[in-house]
Design an enzyme around this catalytic site. Structure first.
Site, PDB file in Angstrom:
ATOM      1  N   HIS A   5       2.375  29.030 -52.468  1.00 16.81           N
ATOM      2  CA  HIS A   5       1.447  29.895 -51.905  1.00 16.81           C
ATOM      3  C   HIS A   5       2.075  30.622 -50.821  1.00 16.81           C
ATOM      4  O   HIS A   5       2.848  29.933 -50.134  1.00 16.81           O
ATOM      5  CB  HIS A   5       0.019  29.506 -51.645  1.00 16.81           C
ATOM      6  CG  HIS A   5      -0.191  28.397 -50.603  1.00 16.81           C
ATOM      7  ND1 HIS A   5      -0.945  27.321 -50.432  1.00 16.81           N
ATOM      8  CD2 HIS A   5       0.513  28.588 -48.926  1.00 16.81           C
ATOM      9  CE1 HIS A   5      -0.903  26.836 -49.260  1.00 16.81           C
ATOM     10  NE2 HIS A   5      -0.214  27.616 -48.498  1.00 16.81           N
ATOM     11  N   ASP A  49      -4.183  34.650 -42.219  1.00 13.84           N
ATOM     12  CA  ASP A  49      -5.402  33.879 -42.835  1.00 13.84           C
ATOM     13  C   ASP A  49      -6.283  33.035 -41.714  1.00 13.84           C
ATOM     14  O   ASP A  49      -5.671  33.110 -40.605  1.00 13.84           O
ATOM     15  CB  ASP A  49      -5.000  32.856 -43.825  1.00 13.84           C
ATOM     16  CG  ASP A  49      -3.643  32.142 -43.684  1.00 13.84           C
ATOM     17  OD1 ASP A  49      -3.271  32.060 -42.366  1.00 13.84           O
ATOM     18  OD2 ASP A  49      -3.108  31.640 -44.680  1.00 13.84           O
TER      19      ASP A  49
HETATM   20  C1  GLP Z   1      -0.902  26.912 -44.714  1.00  8.65           C
HETATM   21  C2  GLP Z   1      -1.103  28.448 -44.389  1.00  8.65           C
HETATM   22  C3  GLP Z   1       0.089  29.132 -44.882  1.00  8.65           C
HETATM   23  C4  GLP Z   1       1.352  28.411 -44.411  1.00  8.65           C
HETATM   24  C5  GLP Z   1       1.332  27.020 -45.147  1.00  8.65           C
HETATM   25  C6  GLP Z   1       2.678  26.186 -44.928  1.00  8.65           C
HETATM   26  O1  GLP Z   1      -1.445  26.717 -45.956  1.00  8.65           O
HETATM   27  N1  GLP Z   1      -2.180  29.114 -44.848  1.00  8.65           N
HETATM   28  O2  GLP Z   1       0.100  30.532 -44.298  1.00  8.65           O
HETATM   29  O3  GLP Z   1       2.692  29.015 -44.686  1.00  8.65           O
HETATM   30  O4  GLP Z   1       0.261  26.420 -44.656  1.00  8.65           O
HETATM   31  O5  GLP Z   1       2.362  25.467 -43.984  1.00  8.65           O
HETATM   32  P1  GLP Z   1       3.504  24.699 -42.819  1.00  8.65           P
HETATM   33  O6  GLP Z   1       4.541  25.560 -42.475  1.00  8.65           O
HETATM   34  O7  GLP Z   1       2.802  23.761 -41.993  1.00  8.65           O
HETATM   35  O8  GLP Z   1       4.127  23.794 -43.965  1.00  8.65           O
END
Ligand code: GLP
Length: 240
Positions: A137, A67
């Site tokens: 998500h 993304d």
């Molecule tokens: C964002 C990204 C996701 C990611 C999520 C969790 O929203 N779009 O792809 O998995 O954050 O991030 P983190 O690993 O920093 O908790």
């Protein structure tokens, strides 16, 4: 889904490294689906260390990312393109032209999504790395995204904007929209590796692993994948 519980973030990253490098060492021409967020950073650090210490080559590896924020150019420090370059690509012998991510600056959203759909269809992924949002998500597929979705532009939920604000100097700077690979395309990867760390993800892990498969919890779709590994540290697994 195979669930592995690591004693801490370091062990989670070490286990993830084993899975990822199993793919790279087996097939120097592999296609890796990669992710941003803070969770994969330990894995990326290990990949860089391994490249430096043992010369593991990424010269023929291709990568495709999940993304990108809409409206951020690829040299913006908060863009996911920048994140990938700084935290991984610049430190490996990977060709920049073999790394793909949506163009956050594309004016024609439909054309950009169609272009990414075509790319994904032409580059079957050997593995797809994922993180997990605190609302369940995956990539930027927010709750209630249809499981049949392909690349699309999403309005980020308040929850996600709040979660991601920690990486910006002010919440007002967090983009409200993003391009994301769809759920259907995540599921098309031959293998999926999802990494989850921290107590703030415990509820989401529980809903993903123990609940029913529902669009309300996007990650629950992974229960239907034939080759998916979820690695959680103790805190993230605390509600299992
Ligand atoms: C964002 C990204 C996701 C990611 C999520 C969790 O929203 N779009 O792809 O998995 O954050 O991030 P983190 O690993 O920093 O908790």
């Amino acid at each position: 889904m195979r669930v592995l519980i690591a004693k801490d973030y370091d062990e989670l990253s070490a286990k993830a490294f084993e899975v990822m490098m199993g793919i790279v060492k087996n097939n120097p021409y592999a296609v890796l689906g990669l992710a941003t967020g803070t969770t994969p950073l330990g894995l990326y650090r290990r990949m860089i260390e391994d490249h430096n210490a043992h010369g593991t080559s990424f010269a023929h590896i291709r990568t495709v990312n999940l993304d990108e924020y809409k409206g951020l150019p690829k040299d913006h420090p908060q863009s996911y393109a920048y994140f990938m370059r700084e935290n991984l690509f610049l430190h490996l012998d990977i060709e920049a032209s073999n790394t793909y991510i949506e163009n956050g600056m594309a004016q024609d959203e439909q054309a950009e999504c169609a272009c990414y759909n075509k790319l994904l269809a032409e580059m079957p992924r050997d593995i797809q790395l994922l993180g997990l949002g605190s609302n369940g998500h995956i990539a930027f597929n927010e709750p209630y995204t249809p499981f049949g979705s392909e690349t699309h532009v999403v309005d980020l939920t308040e929850n996600t904007i709040k979660d991601n604000a920690r990486l910006f100097s002010d919440i007002s700077e967090v983009p409200k929209k993003a391009f994301t690979m769809g759920v259907k395309q995540i599921m098309q990867a031959k293998q999926i590796l999802i990494l989850v760390s921290g107590a703030n993800k415990a509820e989401a892990v529980c809903k993903t692993v123990c609940g029913k498969v529902t669009e309300e919890v996007p990650a629950s779709v992974l229960l239907l994948h034939p080759n998916c590994i979820l690695i959680a540290d103790k805190e993230a697994a605390s509600k299992l």
